[in-house]
Design a protein around this motif. Structure first.
Motif, PDB file in Angstrom:
ATOM      1  N   LEU A 150      51.956  39.978  55.235  1.00  0.00           N
ATOM      2  CA  LEU A 150      51.418  40.794  54.324  1.00  0.00           C
ATOM      3  C   LEU A 150      49.863  40.610  54.306  1.00  0.00           C
ATOM      4  O   LEU A 150      49.623  39.373  54.198  1.00  0.00           O
ATOM      5  N   GLU A 151      49.078  41.491  54.192  1.00  0.00           N
ATOM      6  CA  GLU A 151      47.642  41.626  54.211  1.00  0.00           C
ATOM      7  C   GLU A 151      47.263  41.872  52.717  1.00  0.00           C
ATOM      8  O   GLU A 151      47.470  42.900  52.374  1.00  0.00           O
ATOM      9  N   VAL A 152      46.439  41.070  52.142  1.00  0.00           N
ATOM     10  CA  VAL A 152      45.970  41.256  50.921  1.00  0.00           C
ATOM     11  C   VAL A 152      45.021  41.914  50.946  1.00  0.00           C
ATOM     12  O   VAL A 152      43.922  42.084  51.766  1.00  0.00           O
ATOM     13  N   GLU A 153      44.461  42.815  49.862  1.00  0.00           N
ATOM     14  CA  GLU A 153      43.628  43.864  50.012  1.00  0.00           C
ATOM     15  C   GLU A 153      42.169  43.335  49.886  1.00  0.00           C
ATOM     16  O   GLU A 153      42.245  42.369  48.964  1.00  0.00           O
ATOM     17  N   PRO A 154      41.046  44.094  50.117  1.00  0.00           N
ATOM     18  CA  PRO A 154      39.704  43.382  49.853  1.00  0.00           C
ATOM     19  C   PRO A 154      39.606  43.379  48.427  1.00  0.00           C
ATOM     20  O   PRO A 154      40.173  44.309  47.492  1.00  0.00           O
ATOM     21  N   THR A 155      38.809  42.289  47.879  1.00  0.00           N
ATOM     22  CA  THR A 155      38.689  42.058  46.220  1.00  0.00           C
ATOM     23  C   THR A 155      37.799  43.387  45.670  1.00  0.00           C
ATOM     24  O   THR A 155      36.939  43.520  46.474  1.00  0.00           O
ATOM     25  N   ILE A 156      38.420  43.813  44.785  1.00  0.00           N
ATOM     26  CA  ILE A 156      37.518  44.976  43.903  1.00  0.00           C
ATOM     27  C   ILE A 156      36.439  43.871  43.202  1.00  0.00           C
ATOM     28  O   ILE A 156      36.698  43.270  42.159  1.00  0.00           O
ATOM     29  N   GLY A 157      35.344  44.427  43.422  1.00  0.00           N
ATOM     30  CA  GLY A 157      34.168  43.563  42.990  1.00  0.00           C
ATOM     31  C   GLY A 157      33.542  44.183  41.393  1.00  0.00           C
ATOM     32  O   GLY A 157      34.085  45.389  41.111  1.00  0.00           O
ATOM     33  N   CYS A 158      32.869  43.175  40.742  1.00  0.00           N
ATOM     34  CA  CYS A 158      32.423  43.769  39.525  1.00  0.00           C
ATOM     35  C   CYS A 158      31.008  44.234  39.675  1.00  0.00           C
ATOM     36  O   CYS A 158      30.191  43.869  40.368  1.00  0.00           O
ATOM     37  N   GLU A 159      30.482  45.666  38.977  1.00  0.00           N
ATOM     38  CA  GLU A 159      29.485  46.212  39.312  1.00  0.00           C
ATOM     39  C   GLU A 159      28.242  45.367  38.473  1.00  0.00           C
ATOM     40  O   GLU A 159      27.163  45.501  39.081  1.00  0.00           O
ATOM     41  N   GLN A 160      28.667  44.658  37.766  1.00  0.00           N
ATOM     42  CA  GLN A 160      27.726  43.702  36.808  1.00  0.00           C
ATOM     43  C   GLN A 160      28.316  42.135  37.106  1.00  0.00           C
ATOM     44  O   GLN A 160      28.859  41.606  36.228  1.00  0.00           O
ATOM     45  N   PRO A 161      27.626  41.404  38.326  1.00  0.00           N
ATOM     46  CA  PRO A 161      28.184  40.268  38.424  1.00  0.00           C
ATOM     47  C   PRO A 161      27.411  39.120  37.527  1.00  0.00           C
ATOM     48  O   PRO A 161      27.844  38.005  37.574  1.00  0.00           O
ATOM     49  N   PHE A 162      26.624  39.685  36.629  1.00  0.00           N
ATOM     50  CA  PHE A 162      25.879  38.697  35.564  1.00  0.00           C
ATOM     51  C   PHE A 162      26.021  39.506  34.343  1.00  0.00           C
ATOM     52  O   PHE A 162      26.195  40.784  34.474  1.00  0.00           O
ATOM     53  N   TYR A 163      25.927  38.736  33.227  1.00  0.00           N
ATOM     54  CA  TYR A 163      25.874  39.235  31.853  1.00  0.00           C
ATOM     55  C   TYR A 163      27.250  40.166  31.569  1.00  0.00           C
ATOM     56  O   TYR A 163      27.152  41.210  30.988  1.00  0.00           O
ATOM     57  N   TYR A 164      28.287  39.861  32.245  1.00  0.00           N
ATOM     58  CA  TYR A 164      29.450  40.697  32.056  1.00  0.00           C
ATOM     59  C   TYR A 164      30.499  40.289  30.932  1.00  0.00           C
ATOM     60  O   TYR A 164      31.330  41.067  30.661  1.00  0.00           O
ATOM     61  N   ARG A 165      30.304  38.973  30.377  1.00  0.00           N
ATOM     62  CA  ARG A 165      31.055  38.759  29.385  1.00  0.00           C
ATOM     63  C   ARG A 165      31.008  39.060  27.942  1.00  0.00           C
ATOM     64  O   ARG A 165      29.667  39.492  27.606  1.00  0.00           O
ATOM     65  N   ASN A 166      32.284  39.634  27.260  1.00  0.00           N
ATOM     66  CA  ASN A 166      31.901  40.163  26.036  1.00  0.00           C
ATOM     67  C   ASN A 166      32.370  39.088  24.917  1.00  0.00           C
ATOM     68  O   ASN A 166      31.846  39.358  23.782  1.00  0.00           O
ATOM     69  N   LYS A 167      32.207  37.814  25.333  1.00  0.00           N
ATOM     70  CA  LYS A 167      32.456  36.682  24.354  1.00  0.00           C
ATOM     71  C   LYS A 167      32.007  35.433  25.237  1.00  0.00           C
ATOM     72  O   LYS A 167      32.355  35.198  26.263  1.00  0.00           O
ATOM     73  N   MET A 168      31.249  34.574  24.124  1.00  0.00           N
ATOM     74  CA  MET A 168      30.855  33.252  24.609  1.00  0.00           C
ATOM     75  C   MET A 168      31.026  32.174  23.614  1.00  0.00           C
ATOM     76  O   MET A 168      30.697  32.585  22.594  1.00  0.00           O
ATOM     77  N   GLU A 169      31.725  31.412  23.934  1.00  0.00           N
ATOM     78  CA  GLU A 169      32.106  30.344  22.873  1.00  0.00           C
ATOM     79  C   GLU A 169      31.290  29.027  23.232  1.00  0.00           C
ATOM     80  O   GLU A 169      31.647  28.254  24.156  1.00  0.00           O
ATOM     81  N   TYR A 170      30.193  28.654  22.433  1.00  0.00           N
ATOM     82  CA  TYR A 170      29.357  27.538  22.754  1.00  0.00           C
ATOM     83  C   TYR A 170      29.811  26.522  21.754  1.00  0.00           C
ATOM     84  O   TYR A 170      30.401  26.653  20.582  1.00  0.00           O
ATOM     85  N   SER A 171      29.881  25.231  22.364  1.00  0.00           N
ATOM     86  CA  SER A 171      30.282  24.002  21.326  1.00  0.00           C
ATOM     87  C   SER A 171      29.054  23.277  21.051  1.00  0.00           C
ATOM     88  O   SER A 171      27.865  23.341  21.892  1.00  0.00           O
ATOM     89  N   ILE A 172      29.036  22.733  20.089  1.00  0.00           N
ATOM     90  CA  ILE A 172      27.951  21.839  19.340  1.00  0.00           C
ATOM     91  C   ILE A 172      28.352  20.308  19.158  1.00  0.00           C
ATOM     92  O   ILE A 172      29.447  19.899  18.705  1.00  0.00           O
TER      93      ILE A 172
END
Length: 468
Positions: free
Chosen positions: A113-135
């Motif tokens: 079985l040959e795994v297909e090439p990875t589908i990349g993200c057009e925006q490799p930075f600033y892509y998250r819609n949620k950040m959980e910061y700790s204090i």
């Protein structure tokens, strides 16, 4: 020379391993070194020595390999949030494909079985819609701070992410490139505001203090922006003043929530919450379907790439207008709704109460009437009874947790013999384990990795199965 714990060694990194660690060989022994890339020549210190392998800590990059780049973030060497920022993005995609290929061959036994090439993200930075910061009250000191001649205190108002493997210390962020820049700006403002107004950080050891977390959520398809402030105590006067100050500085914030977690649990989910500003939720969409996202609701963290993941799954499903589809581990119903327009009916199954409630509400608000949600533990409800009630499916999509599917679920899938089966996974090792069993009844046609989390070793994978 016998390799011992504490020894400093020079190594040449040859390849990558699961969880993003580089692999070197010394006298035939595999040594795993984080924060390295193939081709790197490094100095490292052995921290664990076992019979078949060793683990080392990177001390110095003596010569960078062809895939190494300068990380964008100054915290990259210490922060667990971006373990691969030192690797160019094209190589990240290749490594992730290799990870999945390794799991399919070594765990699943699929040599052809040959795994297909990875589908990349057009925006490799600033892509998250949620950040959980700790204090917290103790920050993680960098090596540079430790080696300074002058005394550097680790006690302060620390706001950021937990240092890898340390629940008690916070990496005090000065920047972050995972979410839109306003996310870090909000965190920085709250940190300064609390310091100036003597608002204390929470001390998890003594269970004292006030501020626990700051969670920022932004919408991909709208301008909605949520700030969820998690505190140890309920002090509405303090919180309303902080909310007003936030709105003065960031008028684009559309809603502010105060979750109150007055328990010992480290979760950022409060025992109860209060809305300080706005409606208490944001709105985003996937595939044209709108979703109200509460402060504690689950939603795919990378909205744009989730659509690409779902498109792959829908393509593999090859749904026909009269198909009955079962969506196992359906969560809040995003994938169920995404598939609904191509099928006659969709049955979503999920064990979490709040997820089922959200799924039903999402279907209703989007006017989708051909989707029904069933609540229950998959191993208990996915059996002959549910098929007798709803009918035998023409296609099943399963998207289990990282641990994969329960053996009873795998066995019933083998017994049920549906014509089309699509397996979506956030852990290709457990997927390979399950596919090995399913392969006794189903042919594995395609395996497609989709990169939902650039700069990390995490990878989503979709497998296309057909009944023999």
């Amino acid at each position: 020379m016998k390799l011992k714990k504490g020894a400093d060694v020079e190594l040449k990194i040859e390849s990558t391993a699961f969880k993003g660690k580089g692999i070197a060989k010394l006298n035939g022994l595999a040594i795993f070194v984080p924060n390295t890339a193939p081709g790197d020549r490094v100095e490292a210190r052995i921290i664990k020595k076992k019979k078949n392998h060793a683990e080392a800590k990177l001390l110095k990059v003596l010569e960078g390999g062809p895939k190494r780049i300068e990380p964008r973030c100054g915290h990259a060497k210490m922060c667990g949030g971006c373990s691969w920022q030192h690797v160019d993005y094209a190589s990240q995609l290749e490594f992730k494909q290799s990870q999945v290929q390794d799991h399919m061959e070594r765990i699943g036994g699929f040599k052809e079985l040959e795994v297909e090439p990875t589908i990349g993200c057009e925006q490799p930075f600033y892509y998250r819609n949620k950040m959980e910061y700790s204090i917290g009250h103790k920050k993680w000191l960098s090596r540079e701070e430790i080696e300074r001649d002058e005394y550097v205190s680790d006690r302060c108002f620390a706001a950021g992410l937990h240092a890898p493997g340390r629940f008690d210390k916070i990496l005090n962020l000065n920047e972050c490139h995972l979410q839109e820049p306003i996310s870090y700006e909000i965190l920085d403002f709250i940190r300064s505001y609390c310091t100036e107004n003597d608002i204390s950080p929470f001390n998890r050891i003594d269970n004292e203090g006030f501020m626990r977390n700051v969670v920022v959520r932004n919408s991909y398809h709208t301008d909605d922006l949520m700030v969820n402030i998690v505190t140890y105590k309920d002090d509405q006067e303090t919180m309303q003043k902080m909310s007003n100050a936030l709105l003065d500085k960031f008028p684009q914030i559309t809603t502010i929530i105060n979750n109150v977690n007055d328990t010992k649990s480290p979760t950022a989910v409060g025992r109860y919450e209060k809305v300080l500003h706005g409606p208490g939720y944001i709105v985003d969409s996937i595939g044209g379907y709108n979703f109200n996202i509460d402060a504690n609701a689950f939603f795919q963290t990378n909205t744009g790439q989730a659509e690409r993941l779902y498109e792959v799954a829908r393509s593999f499903a090859d749904l026909q207008p009269d198909d009955l589809l079962y969506d196992l581990y359906c969560g809040v119903g995003t994938l169920s709704l995404f598939m609904s327009e191509k099928a006659e009916k969709v049955i979503g199954i999920e064990n979490v109460d709040v997820a089922i409630e959200n799924a039903r509400a999402n279907a209703k608000s989007n006017g989708v009437e051909n989707v029904e949600f069933v609540k229950g533990d998959m191993k208990d409800v996915f059996n002959q009874s549910i098929v007798a009630e709803h009918g035998k499916p023409d296609c099943i999509i399963t998207d289990p947790p990282r641990s994969g599917m329960h053996p009873d679920v795998v066995e019933y899938l083998k017994h049920l013999e549906v014509p089309k089966l699509v397996y979506v996974s956030c852990n290709s090792s457990t997927m390979a384990r399950d596919l090995k069993e399913l392969n006794k009844v189903y042919d594995i046609l395609e395996v497609q990795p989709v990169d939902m989390f650039p700069q990390t070793y995490h990878i989503e994978t979709v497998a296309n199965l057909r009944l023999r």
